[in-house]
Design a protein around this motif. Structure first.
Motif, PDB file in Angstrom:
ATOM      1  N   GLN A  36      33.968 -17.923 -54.878  1.00  0.00           N
ATOM      2  CA  GLN A  36      32.990 -17.464 -53.972  1.00  0.00           C
ATOM      3  C   GLN A  36      32.500 -18.542 -53.349  1.00  0.00           C
ATOM      4  O   GLN A  36      31.595 -19.224 -54.123  1.00  0.00           O
ATOM      5  CB  GLN A  36      32.229 -16.259 -54.658  1.00  0.00           C
TER       6      GLN A  36
ATOM      7  N   HIS B 131      24.655 -29.179 -61.405  1.00  0.00           N
ATOM      8  CA  HIS B 131      23.924 -27.905 -61.900  1.00  0.00           C
ATOM      9  C   HIS B 131      22.873 -28.126 -62.779  1.00  0.00           C
ATOM     10  O   HIS B 131      22.434 -29.368 -63.175  1.00  0.00           O
ATOM     11  CB  HIS B 131      25.093 -27.268 -63.243  1.00  0.00           C
TER      12      HIS B 131
ATOM     13  N   THR C 154      29.839 -20.493 -50.881  1.00  0.00           N
ATOM     14  CA  THR C 154      28.566 -20.613 -49.979  1.00  0.00           C
ATOM     15  C   THR C 154      28.179 -21.647 -49.492  1.00  0.00           C
ATOM     16  O   THR C 154      28.261 -22.599 -50.013  1.00  0.00           O
ATOM     17  CB  THR C 154      27.319 -19.896 -50.864  1.00  0.00           C
TER      18      THR C 154
ATOM     19  N   VAL D 215      27.304 -26.556 -57.991  1.00  0.00           N
ATOM     20  CA  VAL D 215      27.051 -26.969 -56.367  1.00  0.00           C
ATOM     21  C   VAL D 215      27.609 -28.169 -55.979  1.00  0.00           C
ATOM     22  O   VAL D 215      27.539 -29.033 -57.098  1.00  0.00           O
ATOM     23  CB  VAL D 215      25.494 -26.883 -55.823  1.00  0.00           C
TER      24      VAL D 215
ATOM     25  N   ARG E  29      18.898 -23.026 -53.930  1.00  0.00           N
ATOM     26  CA  ARG E  29      19.682 -22.000 -54.857  1.00  0.00           C
ATOM     27  C   ARG E  29      19.807 -22.808 -56.177  1.00  0.00           C
ATOM     28  O   ARG E  29      20.041 -22.029 -57.199  1.00  0.00           O
ATOM     29  CB  ARG E  29      21.205 -22.076 -54.177  1.00  0.00           C
TER      30      ARG E  29
ATOM     31  N   ALA F  24      28.188 -23.514 -54.419  1.00  0.00           N
ATOM     32  CA  ALA F  24      27.551 -23.646 -53.154  1.00  0.00           C
ATOM     33  C   ALA F  24      27.720 -24.971 -52.693  1.00  0.00           C
ATOM     34  O   ALA F  24      27.810 -25.947 -53.562  1.00  0.00           O
ATOM     35  CB  ALA F  24      26.230 -23.288 -53.460  1.00  0.00           C
TER      36      ALA F  24
ATOM     37  N   ARG G  95      31.462 -19.213 -58.657  1.00  0.00           N
ATOM     38  CA  ARG G  95      30.596 -19.123 -57.721  1.00  0.00           C
ATOM     39  C   ARG G  95      30.123 -20.690 -57.266  1.00  0.00           C
ATOM     40  O   ARG G  95      29.317 -21.221 -58.045  1.00  0.00           O
ATOM     41  CB  ARG G  95      29.362 -18.399 -58.140  1.00  0.00           C
TER      42      ARG G  95
ATOM     43  N   ARG H  55      21.319 -19.669 -58.551  1.00  0.00           N
ATOM     44  CA  ARG H  55      22.218 -18.540 -57.808  1.00  0.00           C
ATOM     45  C   ARG H  55      23.830 -18.890 -58.198  1.00  0.00           C
ATOM     46  O   ARG H  55      24.553 -17.686 -58.010  1.00  0.00           O
ATOM     47  CB  ARG H  55      21.910 -18.699 -56.413  1.00  0.00           C
ATOM     48  N   ASP H  56      24.367 -20.121 -58.366  1.00  0.00           N
ATOM     49  CA  ASP H  56      25.498 -20.438 -58.353  1.00  0.00           C
ATOM     50  C   ASP H  56      26.006 -20.942 -59.678  1.00  0.00           C
ATOM     51  O   ASP H  56      25.287 -21.376 -60.653  1.00  0.00           O
ATOM     52  CB  ASP H  56      25.753 -21.412 -57.417  1.00  0.00           C
ATOM     53  N   ASP H  57      27.320 -20.929 -59.985  1.00  0.00           N
ATOM     54  CA  ASP H  57      27.915 -21.442 -61.167  1.00  0.00           C
ATOM     55  C   ASP H  57      27.648 -23.166 -61.050  1.00  0.00           C
ATOM     56  O   ASP H  57      27.137 -23.893 -62.043  1.00  0.00           O
ATOM     57  CB  ASP H  57      29.412 -21.360 -61.363  1.00  0.00           C
TER      58      ASP H  57
END
Length: 315
Positions: free
Chosen positions: A124, A273, A126, A145, A136, A98, A96, A141-143
């Motif tokens: 996935q 992260h 975003t 970015v 986020r 972003a 995931r 929300r994500d693994d």
């Protein structure tokens, strides 16, 4: 507590869709079945989870806490699944990711290179602006970015891995395209197309303009990079854009990069992260790929330099 994973799945579907009916459709259930599961869940925790204000569904404080706990639980289960697949000799799972909108042209190529090493990993993706990326990150929300201008007031781990050159572009018939050398001040007599507040490119440019004392009297706000490109093509103004996002237009001559002495403006793309975040095996593998495959990443970036590849040019 007698909460089931199925109840948590249904609860998360309602949270994400803010609708019982859309959650029912997503979970292939009837709306009464979704309502029953949520009601049973509320009885188990002895707290209401949702409330209606007007016709909109809002999460209660209990729901926010349960959402965080369920995200951690499902994240651990997904991580376990990845670890077990890794033990079987192949990495499986979903990354995931972003990214800031101006990175959306480069990142799919980056992931494709990663997936050649791990073909059973899916993505996935975003795409949002910088302000949304920061939100986020705060919401976990994500693994991972990918962004530039990493905020200094958040507890974050970040790995710079690639230059993000921002260049000035104009349509080929623009009078500035006929000049061999320009200063940033030469651009200020013309309208400048800028992104919306919250954009990382806009923030970088505004800080640079302030540093260079360059003031644009006329600006036009455009809320996406693609719309910026089309607006430049239409002759509505100049724009400062990431070169990765306009390589095709530059290569084909639809746009021209202006020879401004103070440009490109360089910022770094960073893999980011939260500090202390437990990365899944897939996220760890992607981070290792970014750290160890710099030569391959640089070669990929060369495809976004605004030049037609030799094979294409020959055709």
């Amino acid at each position: 507590m007698r909460i089931t994973l199925r109840q948590l799945q249904i609860f998360r579907a309602v949270c994400e869709s803010r609708s019982y009916s859309r959650a029912a459709e997503e979970m292939a259930l009837t709306q009464p079945a979704v309502s029953l599961q949520i009601r049973q869940l509320e009885e188990l925790i002895d707290q209401p989870l949702f409330e209606y204000v007007g016709k909109k569904l809002y999460l209660t404080e209990a729901a926010e806490a349960l959402m965080r706990a369920s995200a951690d639980l499902f994240g651990r289960l997904e991580s376990l699944d990845m670890q077990l697949s890794d033990l079987r000799g192949s990495l499986k799972g979903q990354l995931r990711l972003a990214v800031e909108s101006s990175a959306k042209y480069f990142v799919p190529h980056l992931f494709a290179a990663f997936r050649r090493q791990h073909p059973e990993v899916s993505l996935q993706l975003t795409v949002v602006n910088r302000a949304q990326v920061i939100k986020r990150l705060g919401d976990n929300r994500d693994d991972l970015v990918i962004m530039s201008l990493v905020p200094q007031d958040m507890a974050l781990e970040f790995l710079p891995f690639l230059n993000n050159p921002i260049v000035a572009v104009a349509p080929p018939e623009h009078p500035l395209c006929h000049l061999a050398r320009l200063s940033l001040g030469d651009l200020t007599d013309y309208p400048l197309l800028v992104r919306e507040p919250g954009s990382g490119t806009r923030k970088a440019c505004e800080e640079y303009f302030q540093q260079k004392r360059a003031h644009f009297a006329q600006t036009v706000e455009v809320t996406s990079l693609d719309a910026q490109k089309e607006s430049v093509l239409a002759g509505l103004g100049l724009a400062l854009l990431p070169r990765h996002g306009v390589n095709l237009e530059l290569a084909t001559g639809l746009l021209r990069e202006l020879p401004v002495e103070e440009l490109p403006l360089y910022r770094s793309w960073c893999l980011v992260h939260a500090k202390g975040k437990r990365l899944s095996p897939v996220a760890q593998a992607f981070q290792t790929f970014i750290r160890e495959e710099r030569a391959q990443i640089s070669a990929l970036a060369g495809r976004f330099a605004g030049k037609i590849p030799e094979k294409t040019a020959a055709n």
